[in-house]
Design a protein around this motif. Structure first.
Motif, PDB file in Angstrom:
ATOM      1  N   GLY A  23      43.264 -32.306 -48.432  1.00  0.00           N
ATOM      2  CA  GLY A  23      42.873 -31.239 -49.263  1.00  0.00           C
ATOM      3  C   GLY A  23      41.476 -30.858 -48.772  1.00  0.00           C
ATOM      4  N   VAL A  24      40.798 -31.579 -47.977  1.00  0.00           N
ATOM      5  CA  VAL A  24      39.473 -31.328 -47.303  1.00  0.00           C
ATOM      6  C   VAL A  24      39.472 -30.177 -46.321  1.00  0.00           C
ATOM      7  CG1 VAL A  24      37.256 -32.286 -46.525  1.00  0.00           C
ATOM      8  CG2 VAL A  24      38.557 -33.502 -48.006  1.00  0.00           C
ATOM      9  N   LEU A  25      38.940 -29.208 -46.543  1.00  0.00           N
ATOM     10  CA  LEU A  25      38.928 -28.085 -45.119  1.00  0.00           C
ATOM     11  C   LEU A  25      37.609 -28.014 -44.355  1.00  0.00           C
ATOM     12  CD1 LEU A  25      40.204 -24.872 -47.111  1.00  0.00           C
ATOM     13  CD2 LEU A  25      41.509 -26.772 -45.784  1.00  0.00           C
ATOM     14  N   ALA A  26      36.526 -28.642 -44.746  1.00  0.00           N
ATOM     15  CA  ALA A  26      35.310 -28.656 -44.071  1.00  0.00           C
ATOM     16  C   ALA A  26      34.474 -30.114 -44.517  1.00  0.00           C
ATOM     17  CB  ALA A  26      34.348 -27.420 -44.379  1.00  0.00           C
ATOM     18  N   TRP A  27      33.893 -30.683 -43.104  1.00  0.00           N
ATOM     19  CA  TRP A  27      33.362 -31.791 -43.568  1.00  0.00           C
ATOM     20  C   TRP A  27      32.137 -31.960 -42.674  1.00  0.00           C
ATOM     21  CZ3 TRP A  27      33.280 -36.495 -40.265  1.00  0.00           C
ATOM     22  CH2 TRP A  27      32.615 -37.449 -40.925  1.00  0.00           C
ATOM     23  N   ARG A  28      31.014 -32.324 -43.257  1.00  0.00           N
ATOM     24  CA  ARG A  28      29.715 -32.540 -42.301  1.00  0.00           C
ATOM     25  C   ARG A  28      29.576 -33.923 -41.708  1.00  0.00           C
ATOM     26  NH1 ARG A  28      24.670 -31.020 -45.269  1.00  0.00           N
ATOM     27  NH2 ARG A  28      24.787 -33.324 -46.259  1.00  0.00           N
ATOM     28  N   PHE A  29      29.245 -33.996 -40.591  1.00  0.00           N
ATOM     29  CA  PHE A  29      29.073 -35.395 -40.096  1.00  0.00           C
ATOM     30  C   PHE A  29      28.100 -36.063 -40.649  1.00  0.00           C
ATOM     31  CE2 PHE A  29      28.217 -38.897 -37.014  1.00  0.00           C
ATOM     32  CZ  PHE A  29      29.372 -39.438 -36.685  1.00  0.00           C
ATOM     33  N   PRO A  30      28.155 -37.212 -41.233  1.00  0.00           N
ATOM     34  CA  PRO A  30      26.794 -37.756 -41.696  1.00  0.00           C
ATOM     35  C   PRO A  30      25.562 -38.348 -40.723  1.00  0.00           C
ATOM     36  CG  PRO A  30      28.414 -39.517 -41.569  1.00  0.00           C
ATOM     37  CD  PRO A  30      29.211 -38.224 -41.195  1.00  0.00           C
ATOM     38  N   MET A  31      24.780 -37.355 -40.719  1.00  0.00           N
ATOM     39  CA  MET A  31      23.628 -37.619 -39.651  1.00  0.00           C
ATOM     40  C   MET A  31      22.474 -38.146 -40.158  1.00  0.00           C
ATOM     41  SD  MET A  31      24.870 -35.886 -36.737  1.00  0.00           S
ATOM     42  CE  MET A  31      23.365 -35.753 -35.569  1.00  0.00           C
ATOM     43  N   GLN A  32      21.860 -37.804 -41.341  1.00  0.00           N
ATOM     44  CA  GLN A  32      20.551 -38.292 -42.074  1.00  0.00           C
ATOM     45  C   GLN A  32      19.630 -38.382 -40.835  1.00  0.00           C
ATOM     46  OE1 GLN A  32      21.855 -42.106 -43.562  1.00  0.00           O
ATOM     47  NE2 GLN A  32      23.060 -41.383 -44.956  1.00  0.00           N
ATOM     48  N   ASP A  33      19.220 -39.302 -40.421  1.00  0.00           N
ATOM     49  CA  ASP A  33      18.104 -39.418 -39.342  1.00  0.00           C
ATOM     50  C   ASP A  33      18.526 -39.754 -37.943  1.00  0.00           C
ATOM     51  OD1 ASP A  33      16.062 -38.693 -41.312  1.00  0.00           O
ATOM     52  OD2 ASP A  33      15.704 -40.744 -41.752  1.00  0.00           O
ATOM     53  N   PHE A  34      19.872 -39.684 -37.888  1.00  0.00           N
ATOM     54  CA  PHE A  34      20.549 -40.275 -36.577  1.00  0.00           C
ATOM     55  C   PHE A  34      20.131 -39.017 -35.612  1.00  0.00           C
ATOM     56  CE2 PHE A  34      23.324 -43.068 -39.416  1.00  0.00           C
ATOM     57  CZ  PHE A  34      22.664 -43.965 -39.190  1.00  0.00           C
ATOM     58  N   GLU A  35      20.225 -39.617 -34.374  1.00  0.00           N
ATOM     59  CA  GLU A  35      20.266 -38.617 -33.068  1.00  0.00           C
ATOM     60  C   GLU A  35      21.474 -38.756 -32.416  1.00  0.00           C
ATOM     61  OE1 GLU A  35      16.548 -39.369 -31.365  1.00  0.00           O
ATOM     62  OE2 GLU A  35      15.346 -37.881 -32.519  1.00  0.00           O
ATOM     63  N   ILE A  36      21.940 -37.415 -31.794  1.00  0.00           N
ATOM     64  CA  ILE A  36      23.007 -37.678 -31.185  1.00  0.00           C
ATOM     65  C   ILE A  36      22.536 -37.889 -29.548  1.00  0.00           C
ATOM     66  CG2 ILE A  36      25.201 -36.411 -30.051  1.00  0.00           C
ATOM     67  CD1 ILE A  36      25.013 -34.648 -32.615  1.00  0.00           C
ATOM     68  N   GLN A  37      23.156 -39.101 -28.965  1.00  0.00           N
ATOM     69  CA  GLN A  37      22.920 -39.566 -27.527  1.00  0.00           C
ATOM     70  C   GLN A  37      23.430 -38.516 -26.750  1.00  0.00           C
ATOM     71  OE1 GLN A  37      21.418 -42.351 -26.458  1.00  0.00           O
ATOM     72  NE2 GLN A  37      21.323 -41.222 -24.619  1.00  0.00           N
ATOM     73  N   ASN A  38      22.520 -38.001 -25.760  1.00  0.00           N
ATOM     74  CA  ASN A  38      22.930 -37.220 -24.855  1.00  0.00           C
ATOM     75  C   ASN A  38      24.025 -38.016 -23.752  1.00  0.00           C
ATOM     76  OD1 ASN A  38      23.189 -34.875 -23.100  1.00  0.00           O
ATOM     77  ND2 ASN A  38      21.249 -35.388 -21.841  1.00  0.00           N
ATOM     78  N   GLY A  39      25.356 -37.433 -23.678  1.00  0.00           N
ATOM     79  CA  GLY A  39      26.423 -38.092 -23.053  1.00  0.00           C
ATOM     80  C   GLY A  39      27.343 -38.776 -23.985  1.00  0.00           C
ATOM     81  N   ALA A  40      27.018 -38.501 -25.299  1.00  0.00           N
ATOM     82  CA  ALA A  40      27.812 -38.827 -26.560  1.00  0.00           C
ATOM     83  C   ALA A  40      29.462 -38.397 -26.532  1.00  0.00           C
ATOM     84  CB  ALA A  40      27.304 -38.695 -27.923  1.00  0.00           C
ATOM     85  N   ILE A  41      30.338 -38.788 -27.050  1.00  0.00           N
ATOM     86  CA  ILE A  41      31.839 -38.246 -27.099  1.00  0.00           C
ATOM     87  C   ILE A  41      32.042 -37.749 -28.228  1.00  0.00           C
ATOM     88  CG2 ILE A  41      34.202 -38.888 -27.019  1.00  0.00           C
ATOM     89  CD1 ILE A  41      32.342 -39.276 -24.156  1.00  0.00           C
ATOM     90  N   LEU A  42      32.417 -36.275 -28.191  1.00  0.00           N
ATOM     91  CA  LEU A  42      32.851 -35.627 -29.308  1.00  0.00           C
ATOM     92  C   LEU A  42      34.505 -35.701 -29.344  1.00  0.00           C
ATOM     93  CD1 LEU A  42      32.454 -33.823 -32.059  1.00  0.00           C
ATOM     94  CD2 LEU A  42      32.355 -32.027 -30.165  1.00  0.00           C
ATOM     95  N   ASN A  43      35.239 -36.051 -30.335  1.00  0.00           N
ATOM     96  CA  ASN A  43      36.647 -36.060 -30.169  1.00  0.00           C
ATOM     97  C   ASN A  43      37.051 -34.929 -31.467  1.00  0.00           C
ATOM     98  OD1 ASN A  43      37.344 -37.902 -28.472  1.00  0.00           O
ATOM     99  ND2 ASN A  43      37.016 -39.695 -30.012  1.00  0.00           N
TER     100      ASN A  43
END
Length: 348
Positions: A23-43
């Motif tokens: 029943g969830v249509l939209a979900w925000r990835f829990p970023m907080q103070d994290f940073e996405i590594q350049n070259g990370a994988i998005l599935n």
């Protein structure tokens, strides 16, 4: 823990959504103070889409598949940050996942009757119930128009919005359809087809596609249904002319009998009422036929035979009473009760 290990833990290497709750249509990835590594994988799984938002602006949208996140795969994000394409550093951005699965078996109904103009009954109020299904098709529109920056946006929340759109579109569609209520009730698929086209356009404004829409039942409020039943019982459909007037007169007489039985005197005064009704019906029939000259009954002539013996008034009333029973104008209980009273008078 070394400083290097601590820093490495602040980098996100894999972004994905497992859809643990239904029943969830939209979900925000829990970023907080994290940073996405350049070259990370998005599935992004089948039946999902991902949306990157940077400083309040939509940067990129990703469909199903495995994506390696670099400045080359995020051209718009790179442009927003004015990064050099060879800059090899982590970056921060809000990532939203959207479920694009078809949400099936959703029920709809009219909490209040919808007033529409009807070809047969002028203005009527209609209730309707059914089911529909939909899915999120355009994450950009859905994000900007409905879900926004909330951490979780559920099916129940969006359906509160869609329900209002559905009711408004249905009232507009049915009001302009010029389809009689009797035709709607007899062919609910016709009604669903009429409404679905307008709903499809209204839902698309919010990035939602209407998949299926059907009408399970359509009805009138109780008071209007009672009026319709009365009209059907009288065999009427339109004006009161010719044979329809006769049918209406008979229907009025039949419906007045139970009321007369409840009044003081019971059915004793029914004969007078029937006589008055017959006179009224005769006068109206003459007026509708265009006759303006009053009809005067001929003067009685002298009897040529010996006078017929007078019939006891009670016997005559019993005969009339039996005729009403045979025609179905009174119930067996009314007949038995009145007959008993008349026999007591006759034999007493």
């Amino acid at each position: 823990m070394s400083l290097g290990s601590f820093i490495r833990k602040q980098f996100i290497d894999v972004l994905q959504w497992n859809e643990e709750n239904d029943g969830v249509l939209a979900w925000r990835f829990p970023m907080q103070d994290f940073e996405i590594q350049n070259g990370a994988i998005l599935n992004v799984r089948e039946s999902q889409m991902a949306l990157f938002v940077n400083e309040g602006k939509i940067a990129d949208v990703f469909g199903p598949g495995t994506h390696t996140l670099t400045t080359n795969t995020l051209p718009l994000l790179t442009n927003l940050k004015n990064w050099d394409k060879f800059f090899d550093s982590p970056f921060k951005s809000d990532v939203y996942f959207f479920s694009t699965r078809v949400q099936t078996g959703r029920k709809w109904g009219t909490p209040q009757p919808i007033t529409i103009r009807d070809a047969d009954f002028d203005m009527i109020r209609v209730r309707a119930f059914g089911m529909y299904s939909y899915r999120v098709a355009d994450p950009r529109l859905f994000f900007t128009e409905i879900s926004g920056t909330r951490e979780v946006y559920t099916r129940d929340e969006v359906e509160d919005q869609l329900r209002g759109i559905l009711m408004a579109s249905m009232a507009s569609s049915l009001g302009s359809a010029k389809v009689a209520f009797l035709d709607m009730a007899a062919n609910q698929a016709l009604m669903a087809q009429q409404v679905k086209g307008d709903l499809y356009i209204a839902f698309a404004r919010y990035g939602v596609v209407l998949d299926e829409f059907n009408v399970a039942s359509v009805s009138l409020p109780e008071e209007l249904q009672a009026a319709l039943d009365e009209r059907i019982s009288a065999g009427m459909k339109g004006g009161l002319s010719g044979e329809k007037m006769g049918g209406f007169t008979q229907f009025q007489v039949a419906t007045s009998i139970p009321l007369a039985a409840q009044n003081e005197g019971g059915l004793a005064g029914l004969g007078a009422g029937l006589g008055a009704g017959a006179m009224l019906g005769h006068a109206m029939a003459q007026g509708m036929s265009g006759s303006l000259i009053p009809q005067v009954p001929p003067a009685p002539t002298a009897p040529l035979q010996a006078p017929v013996p007078q019939v006891d008034p009670i016997e005559e009333r019993l005969t009339k009473l039996k005729g009403l029973l045979d025609k179905g104008l009174i119930s067996q209980d009314d007949y038995n009760g009145t007959k008993t009273e008349l026999l007591k008078q006759l034999l007493g």
